[in-house]
Scaffold this motif. Structure first.
Motif, PDB file in Angstrom:
ATOM      1  N   ALA A 139       0.881  -1.175   0.000  1.00  0.00           N
ATOM      2  CA  ALA A 139       0.000   0.000   0.000  1.00  0.00           C
ATOM      3  C   ALA A 139       0.913   1.217   0.000  1.00  0.00           C
ATOM      4  CB  ALA A 139      -0.910  -0.015   1.236  1.00  0.00           C
ATOM      5  N   PRO A 140       0.385   2.413  -0.243  1.00  0.00           N
ATOM      6  CA  PRO A 140       1.247   3.591  -0.185  1.00  0.00           C
ATOM      7  C   PRO A 140       2.033   3.667   1.113  1.00  0.00           C
ATOM      8  CG  PRO A 140      -0.878   4.181  -1.093  1.00  0.00           C
ATOM      9  CD  PRO A 140      -0.999   2.754  -0.633  1.00  0.00           C
ATOM     10  N   GLN A 178       6.006   0.266   7.444  1.00  0.00           N
ATOM     11  CA  GLN A 178       5.360   1.508   7.019  1.00  0.00           C
ATOM     12  C   GLN A 178       6.335   2.663   7.202  1.00  0.00           C
ATOM     13  OE1 GLN A 178       1.045   3.007   7.685  1.00  0.00           O
ATOM     14  NE2 GLN A 178       2.180   3.740   9.452  1.00  0.00           N
ATOM     15  N   LYS A 179       6.516   3.454   6.157  1.00  0.00           N
ATOM     16  CA  LYS A 179       7.396   4.615   6.248  1.00  0.00           C
ATOM     17  C   LYS A 179       6.702   5.678   7.083  1.00  0.00           C
ATOM     18  CE  LYS A 179      10.145   7.758   3.382  1.00  0.00           C
ATOM     19  NZ  LYS A 179      10.460   8.175   1.989  1.00  0.00           N
ATOM     20  N   ASP A 180       7.202   5.858   8.287  1.00  0.00           N
ATOM     21  CA  ASP A 180       6.582   6.772   9.241  1.00  0.00           C
ATOM     22  C   ASP A 180       6.941   8.218   8.904  1.00  0.00           C
ATOM     23  OD1 ASP A 180       5.568   8.091  11.440  1.00  0.00           O
ATOM     24  OD2 ASP A 180       6.449   6.728  12.913  1.00  0.00           O
ATOM     25  N   ARG A 181       5.924   9.087   8.881  1.00  0.00           N
ATOM     26  CA  ARG A 181       6.188  10.499   8.617  1.00  0.00           C
ATOM     27  C   ARG A 181       7.094  11.102   9.671  1.00  0.00           C
ATOM     28  NH1 ARG A 181       0.002  12.497   7.249  1.00  0.00           N
ATOM     29  NH2 ARG A 181      -0.293  11.255   5.335  1.00  0.00           N
ATOM     30  N   GLN A 215      12.276   5.046   7.551  1.00  0.00           N
ATOM     31  CA  GLN A 215      12.690   5.832   6.393  1.00  0.00           C
ATOM     32  C   GLN A 215      13.957   5.248   5.779  1.00  0.00           C
ATOM     33  OE1 GLN A 215      13.078  10.042   7.072  1.00  0.00           O
ATOM     34  NE2 GLN A 215      14.259  10.379   5.216  1.00  0.00           N
ATOM     35  N   TRP A 216      14.914   4.880   6.608  1.00  0.00           N
ATOM     36  CA  TRP A 216      16.163   4.304   6.109  1.00  0.00           C
ATOM     37  C   TRP A 216      15.887   2.983   5.393  1.00  0.00           C
ATOM     38  CZ3 TRP A 216      19.240   0.119   5.920  1.00  0.00           C
ATOM     39  CH2 TRP A 216      20.557   0.301   5.535  1.00  0.00           C
ATOM     40  N   ILE A 217      15.021   2.160   5.957  1.00  0.00           N
ATOM     41  CA  ILE A 217      14.694   0.872   5.339  1.00  0.00           C
ATOM     42  C   ILE A 217      14.083   1.085   3.957  1.00  0.00           C
ATOM     43  CG2 ILE A 217      13.173  -1.137   5.503  1.00  0.00           C
ATOM     44  CD1 ILE A 217      13.594  -1.004   8.561  1.00  0.00           C
ATOM     45  N   HIS A 218      13.105   1.968   3.864  1.00  0.00           N
ATOM     46  CA  HIS A 218      12.437   2.219   2.585  1.00  0.00           C
ATOM     47  C   HIS A 218      13.402   2.768   1.533  1.00  0.00           C
ATOM     48  CE1 HIS A 218       7.881   1.946   2.871  1.00  0.00           C
ATOM     49  NE2 HIS A 218       8.303   1.440   4.023  1.00  0.00           N
ATOM     50  N   ILE A 260      -1.357   0.041  10.144  1.00  0.00           N
ATOM     51  CA  ILE A 260      -0.262  -0.922  10.104  1.00  0.00           C
ATOM     52  C   ILE A 260      -0.388  -1.953  11.222  1.00  0.00           C
ATOM     53  CG2 ILE A 260       1.333   0.372  11.561  1.00  0.00           C
ATOM     54  CD1 ILE A 260       2.142  -1.569   8.283  1.00  0.00           C
ATOM     55  N   GLY A 261      -1.333  -1.755  12.132  1.00  0.00           N
ATOM     56  CA  GLY A 261      -1.601  -2.738  13.182  1.00  0.00           C
ATOM     57  C   GLY A 261      -2.100  -4.069  12.650  1.00  0.00           C
ATOM     58  N   ILE A 262      -2.369  -4.141  11.352  1.00  0.00           N
ATOM     59  CA  ILE A 262      -2.787  -5.407  10.752  1.00  0.00           C
ATOM     60  C   ILE A 262      -1.635  -6.412  10.706  1.00  0.00           C
ATOM     61  CG2 ILE A 262      -2.226  -4.696   8.399  1.00  0.00           C
ATOM     62  CD1 ILE A 262      -5.189  -6.923   9.516  1.00  0.00           C
ATOM     63  N   THR A 263      -0.387  -5.951  10.803  1.00  0.00           N
ATOM     64  CA  THR A 263       0.748  -6.849  10.553  1.00  0.00           C
ATOM     65  C   THR A 263       0.804  -8.064  11.489  1.00  0.00           C
ATOM     66  OG1 THR A 263       2.196  -5.294  11.743  1.00  0.00           O
ATOM     67  CG2 THR A 263       2.165  -5.177   9.339  1.00  0.00           C
TER      68      THR A 263
END
Length: 313
Positions: free
Chosen positions: A15-16, A69-72, A79-82, A116-119
């Motif tokens: 997802a985005p 999830q890329k956290d704002r 962010q580094w992972i993405h 993202i709590g679905i994970t």
């Protein structure tokens, strides 16, 4: 825990701003087993360690799959992972651990997932299906496009969705969900802090063993009042925790290589045995009963209510 190097076999867009990473061993060996709801720590080359829930089946021993999830408001982890991790890269993994375990004996299980709590819920659903147990899912997201794993979950007759950001949508009534749940149901919730706070309030009167939740972020700041000493039983060292410092920071600045990840008391990596003293618990891992026993603490965020603590370090 087991520290190991795994390679990224694939990166999948869910997802985005949400990517899944499939991790496999460098050699043809089985990975350490895990149970539904477990997480692993990714030890990143930039010096950070971050915890992510395993979304794949616990029956799989050839791979781990995590969704990030890329956290704002990223502190440098997501962010580094993405921006840096790609297929073929090798990463260091610690774990797995499980502080959000599934009660497989429950007659009825209700999952409430937000964003993202679905994970962690994904592996739990798989386990429920394997065991042929009674379950249902309520999945909340702002929009259907932003809901990770939506396409596969839409095929599940026991899953229903709530998209509050779409025309005509509204926030889910968690209190009503809890009130209408069968008396034998176990309730699981994972998502942003406001959702979890509403869930905690709604389940306050229920037996503790029927209520399960997992936080991704701290509810209160870490204990940095300082002014107490920490005795390390194994090394014989005695350290003073100064104002403005946590126990973890004090230990690391004194040369102790203690494991940690989130720094907020939500992952359990720094779980430490307490031999003497009364901790000032600030974590979101320990139950009320476990806190009252005062024999464990998360040293990344918790402090001391007594002048000294003796830790099994």
């Amino acid at each position: 825990m087991v520290m190991q190097s795994l390679y990224i076999k694939s990166v999948t867009w869910e997802a985005p701003h949400i990517l899944s990473y499939e991790l496999r061993p460098l050699e043809s060996v089985e990975l350490p087993p895990f149970t539904a709801g477990a997480h692993i720590d990714l030890v990143l080359p930039n010096g950070l360690t971050r915890s992510y829930s395993l979304v794949n089946s616990q029956n799989e021993r050839h791979r781990y799959v995590v969704s990030v999830q890329k956290d704002r408001a990223s502190r440098g982890g997501s962010q580094w992972i993405h921006e840096n991790l790609r297929s073929g890269d090798v990463v260091t993994v610690d774990g797995p651990r499980n502080h959000f375990a599934l009660d497989e004996t429950a007659e009825k299980t209700i999952f409430i997932a937000a964003g993202i709590g679905i994970t962690p819920i994904m592996s739990m659903i798989d386990r429920m299906k394997v065991l042929k147990r009674d379950w249902e899912l309520i999945y909340c997201a702002r929009t259907r496009e932003g809901a990770a794993f939506r396409e596969s979950l839409e095929k599940e007759p026991r899953a229903r969705f709530n998209f509050d950001g779409e025309p005509g949508g509204r926030l889910i009534d968690i209190a009503a969900l809890v009130r209408d749940a069968p008396s034998n149901a176990h309730l699981y919730c994972c998502g942003p802090t406001p959702v979890l706070a509403a869930f905690q309030e709604a389940t306050e009167g229920l037996p503790q063993e029927r209520v399960h939740l997992e936080y991704f972020a701290a509810q209160e700041p870490p204990a940095t009042e300082g002014g107490f000493t920490v005795m390390l039983a194994k090394s014989g060292r005695k350290l003073t925790v100064l104002p403005g410092k946590t126990i973890l920071e004090t230990l690391r600045e004194s040369g102790f290589d203690v494991p940690y990840s989130c720094g907020q008391g939500v992952c359990g990596t720094c779980d430490t045995t307490v031999l003497e003293g009364v901790p000032d618990h600030r974590d979101l891992i320990l139950t009320t009963k476990e806190r009252a026993s005062n024999n464990r603490m998360m040293i990344c965020c918790s402090g001391s209510k007594t002048d000294s603590l003796v830790l099994d370090l």
